[in-house]
Scaffold this active site. Sequence first.
Site, PDB file in Angstrom:
ATOM      1  N   GLU A 130     -94.737  59.044 -23.369  1.00  0.00           N
ATOM      2  CA  GLU A 130     -93.857  58.453 -24.366  1.00  0.00           C
ATOM      3  C   GLU A 130     -94.614  58.061 -25.633  1.00  0.00           C
ATOM      4  O   GLU A 130     -94.107  58.207 -26.731  1.00  0.00           O
ATOM      5  CB  GLU A 130     -93.106  57.231 -23.795  1.00  0.00           C
ATOM      6  CG  GLU A 130     -92.067  57.588 -22.727  1.00  0.00           C
ATOM      7  CD  GLU A 130     -90.936  58.482 -23.242  1.00  0.00           C
ATOM      8  OE1 GLU A 130     -90.764  58.604 -24.480  1.00  0.00           O
ATOM      9  OE2 GLU A 130     -90.239  59.090 -22.407  1.00  0.00           O
TER      10      GLU A 130
ATOM     11  N   LEU B  34    -103.981  64.613 -32.762  1.00  0.00           N
ATOM     12  CA  LEU B  34    -102.600  64.148 -32.556  1.00  0.00           C
ATOM     13  C   LEU B  34    -102.142  63.190 -33.652  1.00  0.00           C
ATOM     14  O   LEU B  34    -100.947  63.014 -33.872  1.00  0.00           O
ATOM     15  CB  LEU B  34    -102.474  63.421 -31.200  1.00  0.00           C
ATOM     16  CG  LEU B  34    -101.925  64.196 -30.016  1.00  0.00           C
ATOM     17  CD1 LEU B  34    -101.766  63.265 -28.828  1.00  0.00           C
ATOM     18  CD2 LEU B  34    -100.587  64.861 -30.313  1.00  0.00           C
TER      19      LEU B  34
ATOM     20  N   TYR C 266     -88.128  50.897 -27.124  1.00  0.00           N
ATOM     21  CA  TYR C 266     -87.851  52.239 -26.603  1.00  0.00           C
ATOM     22  C   TYR C 266     -88.801  52.573 -25.449  1.00  0.00           C
ATOM     23  O   TYR C 266     -88.370  53.007 -24.358  1.00  0.00           O
ATOM     24  CB  TYR C 266     -87.968  53.298 -27.712  1.00  0.00           C
ATOM     25  CG  TYR C 266     -87.976  54.678 -27.131  1.00  0.00           C
ATOM     26  CD1 TYR C 266     -86.790  55.269 -26.697  1.00  0.00           C
ATOM     27  CD2 TYR C 266     -89.174  55.370 -26.930  1.00  0.00           C
ATOM     28  CE1 TYR C 266     -86.785  56.516 -26.096  1.00  0.00           C
ATOM     29  CE2 TYR C 266     -89.180  56.618 -26.328  1.00  0.00           C
ATOM     30  CZ  TYR C 266     -87.986  57.182 -25.918  1.00  0.00           C
ATOM     31  OH  TYR C 266     -87.988  58.405 -25.308  1.00  0.00           O
TER      32      TYR C 266
ATOM     33  N   ASP D 279     -83.818  55.876 -28.826  1.00  0.00           N
ATOM     34  CA  ASP D 279     -84.582  56.407 -29.951  1.00  0.00           C
ATOM     35  C   ASP D 279     -83.603  57.135 -30.884  1.00  0.00           C
ATOM     36  O   ASP D 279     -82.382  57.055 -30.700  1.00  0.00           O
ATOM     37  CB  ASP D 279     -85.712  57.314 -29.461  1.00  0.00           C
ATOM     38  CG  ASP D 279     -85.188  58.598 -28.829  1.00  0.00           C
ATOM     39  OD1 ASP D 279     -83.954  58.709 -28.620  1.00  0.00           O
ATOM     40  OD2 ASP D 279     -85.995  59.491 -28.551  1.00  0.00           O
TER      41      ASP D 279
ATOM     42  N   CYS E 247     -66.360  63.512 -25.962  1.00  0.00           N
ATOM     43  CA  CYS E 247     -66.940  63.262 -27.280  1.00  0.00           C
ATOM     44  C   CYS E 247     -65.864  63.032 -28.341  1.00  0.00           C
ATOM     45  O   CYS E 247     -65.109  63.938 -28.691  1.00  0.00           O
ATOM     46  CB  CYS E 247     -67.847  64.426 -27.672  1.00  0.00           C
ATOM     47  SG  CYS E 247     -68.630  64.185 -29.268  1.00  0.00           S
TER      48      CYS E 247
HETATM   49 FE1  SF4 Z   1     -72.877  66.343 -29.486  1.00  0.00          FE
HETATM   50 FE2  SF4 Z   1     -70.991  68.203 -29.821  1.00  0.00          FE
HETATM   51 FE3  SF4 Z   1     -71.623  67.371 -27.381  1.00  0.00          FE
HETATM   52 FE4  SF4 Z   1     -70.325  65.774 -29.027  1.00  0.00          FE
HETATM   53  S1  SF4 Z   1     -69.596  67.701 -28.199  1.00  0.00           S
HETATM   54  S2  SF4 Z   1     -72.067  65.219 -27.761  1.00  0.00           S
HETATM   55  S3  SF4 Z   1     -71.238  66.312 -30.989  1.00  0.00           S
HETATM   56  S4  SF4 Z   1     -72.959  68.462 -28.831  1.00  0.00           S
END
Ligand code: SF4
Length: 369
Positions: free
Chosen positions: A46, A89, A129, A147, A217
Site C-alpha cells: 500500500e 520509486l 487509507y 482513496d 449505479c
Molecule cells: Fe462505474 Fe459505470 Fe459501473 Fe456505474 S455502471 S459503477 S459508472 S462502471
Amino acid sequence: MKEEINALKTIDSKQFQHDLISWFASEHRDLPWRENKDPYRVWVSEIMLQQTRVDTVIPYFNRFMEWFPTLDEFAEADEERVLKAWEGLGYYSRVRNLHSAVKEVKATYGGVVPDTPEEIAKLKGVGPYTAGAILSIAYGKPEPAVDGNVMRVLSRILLIREDIAKPKTRKTFEVAVRALIDHENTSFFNQALMELGALICTPGKPACLLCPVQEHCEAFKEGVQSELPIKIQKKKTRTVPLVAAILTNHKGEFLIHKRPSEGLLANLWEFPNFEIHTGLLAKRDFFNQELKELLGVTSELGELLVKIEHVFSHLVWNVDTFSGVIPTEMDQNIMKKHQFQWVSEIDLEQYAFPVPYQKMMAAFKEKNM
Ligand code: SF4
C-alpha cells in the site's frame, strides 16, 4: 450529504456486495501482495502504491520481499540498503516513514502489526487509507479504505456530488463504505471497490457495459457517470502588488506605455506602473524612484486616486493608483526606447487599455474633470 444518504437507503446492499465480490473473486488480477494476508506485505504494497502505478510497483515489491521477507528483517535492515531497495520509486519519505514505523512495531508491539484503528493510526506514515486497507485486508475489520479510486466509484454508484478535492469529503465516503461493507468479507469488498476503479469504473469514460454493479449505479441510470466525481481544482493565484500613476505634463497630455509584445495583456497600453518588490519605501516614493531610474525624470504625485483589484485566472493585481505631474521635459529617445509616449485626452480614445487602466482613468476623470 442528503443525496448520498438517499442513495444508501435505496440500494440493495446485500445484492450489491454479492455482485461486487463475486466479480472480484473471478476477475481480480494476480498481484504478488495478494498471495496472502500478511499485514506486513499488505502494508508495504500500500505504501509503494501511493503515487505509483501497479506495473511499476510489482518488481519493486518482489525484490523488497526477497531482501526483507519479514517485518523483523526489515526492521533490522540498514538504512542504506532500505533506500537502495526503494531507489527509483521516488517519494523517499514513504520508505523512511515505513522503516521507522516498522521499527516501532517491533519495539512496541512485539513485531505484530497492530489491529486496532487507534494503534495503527499512530504509526508513522500510516494515514486513514493505509490503516483501513491493512485492517480490512489483513485483519478482516470492517474499516473503510477510501482513496481516489474508491471515491470515483462510489460517487457514481451513489450519486455523490461532493467535491472530492476537499479533504473533508473523504468522511462522506467513509460513511458510505461503512454502510455498504460486507462484514463477512471486508478484504474482498474493499479490494473489489479498488479493482473496479482500476479496471472498469475508470476516470473519463467508464466501461459501464462490463460493470458487475451496473444495476446498482445511480449515475449510470441517469447517464451522468462521466460527470462524476466532482473535483474542483483549486487554481493557485498569485497576488501582485503594483503602484501606478496617471501622469500629465504641462500641456495636459497623458503619459502612456505599450506593454511587451508577449505575455499578459500583450501589446495593450497602460499607465506607468511598477510591481512593488520592497516594503521599505512608501508607495509614492517607490514609484518616483522607479520612474526616475527608467526614464530619468522626477514625477510629483498627489494623493491616492484609487485602489484597484483585478483578478486574472492565475493572478490578482492590487494596484494603488496616484495622479501626478511631470513638470520637466522628457528625453524623446529614452521614451521611444521604453515604449512611452504623451497623448492628448482625445487621442487616448484610440489606444486599447485593459480594464484596470480604464478604471483608473474613470477614477481620474471623476476627480479631475
Ligand atoms: Fe462505474 Fe459505470 Fe459501473 Fe456505474 S455502471 S459503477 S459508472 S462502471
